[in-house]
Design a protein around this motif. Structure first.
Motif, PDB file in Angstrom:
ATOM      1  N   ILE A 267       0.684  -1.326  -0.062  1.00 58.16           N
ATOM      2  CA  ILE A 267      -0.019   0.245  -0.028  1.00 58.16           C
ATOM      3  C   ILE A 267       0.820   1.276   0.117  1.00 58.16           C
ATOM      4  CG2 ILE A 267      -1.733   1.165   1.282  1.00 58.16           C
ATOM      5  CD1 ILE A 267      -2.590  -1.424   2.507  1.00 58.16           C
ATOM      6  N   MET A 268       0.308   2.144  -0.877  1.00 62.60           N
ATOM      7  CA  MET A 268       1.231   3.274  -0.628  1.00 62.60           C
ATOM      8  C   MET A 268       0.146   4.587  -0.189  1.00 62.60           C
ATOM      9  SD  MET A 268       2.764   3.480  -4.697  1.00 62.60           S
ATOM     10  CE  MET A 268       2.463   5.127  -4.770  1.00 62.60           C
ATOM     11  N   LYS A 269       0.796   5.287   0.792  1.00 59.72           N
ATOM     12  CA  LYS A 269      -0.129   6.204   1.299  1.00 59.72           C
ATOM     13  C   LYS A 269       0.030   7.569   0.935  1.00 59.72           C
ATOM     14  CE  LYS A 269      -1.988   4.076   4.948  1.00 59.72           C
ATOM     15  NZ  LYS A 269      -3.460   4.062   5.283  1.00 59.72           N
ATOM     16  N   ARG A 270      -0.783   8.306   0.439  1.00 62.86           N
ATOM     17  CA  ARG A 270      -0.804   9.564  -0.117  1.00 62.86           C
ATOM     18  C   ARG A 270      -1.918  10.446   0.553  1.00 62.86           C
ATOM     19  NH1 ARG A 270      -0.056   8.340  -6.563  1.00 62.86           N
ATOM     20  NH2 ARG A 270       2.122   7.370  -6.226  1.00 62.86           N
ATOM     21  N   TYR A 271      -1.778  11.550   1.223  1.00 63.17           N
ATOM     22  CA  TYR A 271      -2.758  12.373   1.778  1.00 63.17           C
ATOM     23  C   TYR A 271      -3.719  11.387   2.676  1.00 63.17           C
ATOM     24  CZ  TYR A 271      -1.013  15.054  -2.323  1.00 63.17           C
ATOM     25  OH  TYR A 271      -0.192  15.587  -3.163  1.00 63.17           O
ATOM     26  N   ASP A 272      -3.068  10.641   3.245  1.00 63.62           N
ATOM     27  CA  ASP A 272      -4.058   9.936   4.261  1.00 63.62           C
ATOM     28  C   ASP A 272      -4.890   8.991   3.630  1.00 63.62           C
ATOM     29  OD1 ASP A 272      -2.713  10.857   6.700  1.00 63.62           O
ATOM     30  OD2 ASP A 272      -3.954  12.431   6.830  1.00 63.62           O
ATOM     31  N   TYR A 273      -4.489   8.639   2.392  1.00 59.26           N
ATOM     32  CA  TYR A 273      -5.571   7.588   1.487  1.00 59.26           C
ATOM     33  C   TYR A 273      -4.422   6.455   1.015  1.00 59.26           C
ATOM     34  CZ  TYR A 273      -7.803   5.353  -2.226  1.00 59.26           C
ATOM     35  OH  TYR A 273      -8.359   4.346  -2.958  1.00 59.26           O
ATOM     36  N   GLY A 274      -4.860   5.239   1.393  1.00 60.91           N
ATOM     37  CA  GLY A 274      -4.111   4.093   1.035  1.00 60.91           C
ATOM     38  C   GLY A 274      -4.537   3.635  -0.425  1.00 60.91           C
TER      39      GLY A 274
ATOM     40  N   LEU B  30     -14.121  -9.696  -1.762  1.00 67.43           N
ATOM     41  CA  LEU B  30     -15.278  -9.050  -0.628  1.00 67.43           C
ATOM     42  C   LEU B  30     -15.689 -10.100   0.301  1.00 67.43           C
ATOM     43  CD1 LEU B  30     -17.163  -6.748  -2.925  1.00 67.43           C
ATOM     44  CD2 LEU B  30     -15.813  -6.167  -0.998  1.00 67.43           C
ATOM     45  N   LEU B  31     -16.211 -11.365   0.186  1.00 73.73           N
ATOM     46  CA  LEU B  31     -16.517 -12.222   0.766  1.00 73.73           C
ATOM     47  C   LEU B  31     -15.372 -12.731   2.043  1.00 73.73           C
ATOM     48  CD1 LEU B  31     -18.508 -14.735  -1.341  1.00 73.73           C
ATOM     49  CD2 LEU B  31     -19.399 -13.488   0.625  1.00 73.73           C
ATOM     50  N   LEU B  32     -14.204 -12.704   1.605  1.00 73.62           N
ATOM     51  CA  LEU B  32     -13.161 -12.994   2.580  1.00 73.62           C
ATOM     52  C   LEU B  32     -12.994 -11.932   3.880  1.00 73.62           C
ATOM     53  CD1 LEU B  32     -10.214 -14.410  -0.028  1.00 73.62           C
ATOM     54  CD2 LEU B  32     -11.317 -15.708   1.907  1.00 73.62           C
ATOM     55  N   LEU B  33     -13.337 -10.752   3.287  1.00 75.89           N
ATOM     56  CA  LEU B  33     -13.234  -9.725   4.117  1.00 75.89           C
ATOM     57  C   LEU B  33     -14.317  -9.672   5.161  1.00 75.89           C
ATOM     58  CD1 LEU B  33     -12.305  -6.596   1.968  1.00 75.89           C
ATOM     59  CD2 LEU B  33     -11.313  -7.030   3.997  1.00 75.89           C
ATOM     60  N   VAL B  34     -15.549  -9.914   4.513  1.00 78.70           N
ATOM     61  CA  VAL B  34     -16.762  -9.858   5.211  1.00 78.70           C
ATOM     62  C   VAL B  34     -16.949 -10.928   6.318  1.00 78.70           C
ATOM     63  CG1 VAL B  34     -19.287 -10.035   5.136  1.00 78.70           C
ATOM     64  CG2 VAL B  34     -18.180  -8.746   3.574  1.00 78.70           C
ATOM     65  N   GLN B  35     -16.286 -12.075   5.887  1.00 75.42           N
ATOM     66  CA  GLN B  35     -16.353 -13.353   6.762  1.00 75.42           C
ATOM     67  C   GLN B  35     -15.124 -13.267   7.594  1.00 75.42           C
ATOM     68  OE1 GLN B  35     -16.132 -16.381   3.719  1.00 75.42           O
ATOM     69  NE2 GLN B  35     -18.226 -16.252   3.598  1.00 75.42           N
TER      70      GLN B  35
ATOM     71  N   PHE C 174      -8.867  -2.303   5.571  1.00 77.73           N
ATOM     72  CA  PHE C 174      -9.720  -1.233   5.191  1.00 77.73           C
ATOM     73  C   PHE C 174      -9.171  -0.715   3.795  1.00 77.73           C
ATOM     74  CE2 PHE C 174     -10.414   3.224   5.258  1.00 77.73           C
ATOM     75  CZ  PHE C 174     -11.557   3.488   5.533  1.00 77.73           C
ATOM     76  N   ASP C 175      -8.028  -0.584   3.612  1.00 81.45           N
ATOM     77  CA  ASP C 175      -7.622  -0.013   2.134  1.00 81.45           C
ATOM     78  C   ASP C 175      -8.281  -1.005   1.175  1.00 81.45           C
ATOM     79  OD1 ASP C 175      -6.253   2.110   3.161  1.00 81.45           O
ATOM     80  OD2 ASP C 175      -4.379   1.269   3.416  1.00 81.45           O
ATOM     81  N   LEU C 176      -8.135  -2.476   1.371  1.00 79.05           N
ATOM     82  CA  LEU C 176      -8.822  -3.334   0.244  1.00 79.05           C
ATOM     83  C   LEU C 176     -10.148  -2.998   0.122  1.00 79.05           C
ATOM     84  CD1 LEU C 176      -8.045  -5.577  -1.679  1.00 79.05           C
ATOM     85  CD2 LEU C 176      -8.460  -7.359   0.539  1.00 79.05           C
ATOM     86  N   ASN C 177     -10.655  -3.096   1.427  1.00 82.89           N
ATOM     87  CA  ASN C 177     -12.242  -2.815   1.330  1.00 82.89           C
ATOM     88  C   ASN C 177     -12.679  -1.688   0.606  1.00 82.89           C
ATOM     89  OD1 ASN C 177     -14.787  -3.017   2.036  1.00 82.89           O
ATOM     90  ND2 ASN C 177     -14.623  -2.336   4.013  1.00 82.89           N
ATOM     91  N   VAL C 178     -11.907  -0.538   0.736  1.00 89.52           N
ATOM     92  CA  VAL C 178     -12.143   0.746   0.235  1.00 89.52           C
ATOM     93  C   VAL C 178     -12.151   0.443  -1.534  1.00 89.52           C
ATOM     94  CG1 VAL C 178     -11.640   2.992  -0.402  1.00 89.52           C
ATOM     95  CG2 VAL C 178     -11.779   2.284   2.052  1.00 89.52           C
ATOM     96  N   ALA C 179     -10.982  -0.008  -1.915  1.00 82.89           N
ATOM     97  CA  ALA C 179     -10.704  -0.237  -3.429  1.00 82.89           C
ATOM     98  C   ALA C 179     -11.687  -1.399  -4.073  1.00 82.89           C
ATOM     99  CB  ALA C 179      -9.271  -0.829  -3.493  1.00 82.89           C
ATOM    100  N   LEU C 180     -12.203  -2.341  -3.279  1.00 86.53           N
ATOM    101  CA  LEU C 180     -13.013  -3.103  -3.758  1.00 86.53           C
ATOM    102  C   LEU C 180     -14.522  -2.725  -3.937  1.00 86.53           C
ATOM    103  CD1 LEU C 180     -11.990  -6.494  -2.076  1.00 86.53           C
ATOM    104  CD2 LEU C 180     -11.731  -5.747  -4.404  1.00 86.53           C
ATOM    105  N   ARG C 181     -14.617  -1.824  -2.961  1.00 88.03           N
ATOM    106  CA  ARG C 181     -16.221  -1.226  -2.797  1.00 88.03           C
ATOM    107  C   ARG C 181     -16.050  -0.171  -3.950  1.00 88.03           C
ATOM    108  NH1 ARG C 181     -19.321  -0.118   1.793  1.00 88.03           N
ATOM    109  NH2 ARG C 181     -19.914  -2.058   2.305  1.00 88.03           N
ATOM    110  N   MET C 182     -15.149   0.716  -4.304  1.00 88.58           N
ATOM    111  CA  MET C 182     -15.128   1.750  -5.436  1.00 88.58           C
ATOM    112  C   MET C 182     -15.174   1.029  -6.703  1.00 88.58           C
ATOM    113  SD  MET C 182     -12.268   4.322  -3.551  1.00 88.58           S
ATOM    114  CE  MET C 182     -12.090   5.222  -5.407  1.00 88.58           C
TER     115      MET C 182
END
Length: 132
Positions: free
Chosen positions: A20-27, A61-66, A78-86
């Motif tokens: 993960i690369m962090k830029r402006y508090d966004y992963g 997403l299922l792996l995250l939710v479970q 969290f960053d993976l969740n945001v990327a997948l949801r977007m």
């Protein structure tokens, strides 16, 4: 890019690591490594999401939710969740736009654009042959 092709019909069974690369508090996901059912590791970038099957996104997403990604840090999950949801939202919006466009096209094909039967002169009075 990845050593193995991103596109595979083998199911994703684990997300083994994230870079993960962090830029402006966004992963921003730089690289994702997953293990598929064939026990091989596959690496890809967030930009490779469109080349994946939709089931691959669903599996992650299922792996995250479970809560089966305990090997990842909370920030990484969290960053993976945001990327997948977007990405998922983007797919849904594109599908809705396509459906709307198809609906408009099919509606336009059903319009009846025949000429009216009545003829009027420039004053709005029916022509002589219509009055008889």
């Amino acid at each position: 890019m990845s050593s193995k092709d991103v596109y595979s019909k083998k199911r994703i069974i684990a997300v083994t690591s994230l870079k993960i690369m962090k830029r402006y508090d966004y992963g921003h996901l730089d690289e994702i490594e997953v293990r598929r059912l064939d026990q091989q590791l596959y690496k890809f970038k967030e930009g490779d999401f469109p080349r994946l099957r939709l089931q691959d996104i669903e599996y992650m997403l299922l792996l995250l939710v479970q809560q089966k990604l305990t090997n990842l840090m909370i920030d990484e999950r969290f960053d993976l969740n945001v990327a997948l949801r977007m990405f998922t939202r983007c797919i849904v919006i594109q599908k809705r736009v396509e459906d709307l466009q198809l609906g408009v096209e099919s509606y336009q094909k059903e319009l009846n654009l025949t000429k009216p039967d009545t003829f009027r002169n420039k004053d709005g009075i029916p022509a002589k042959e219509e009055m008889e």
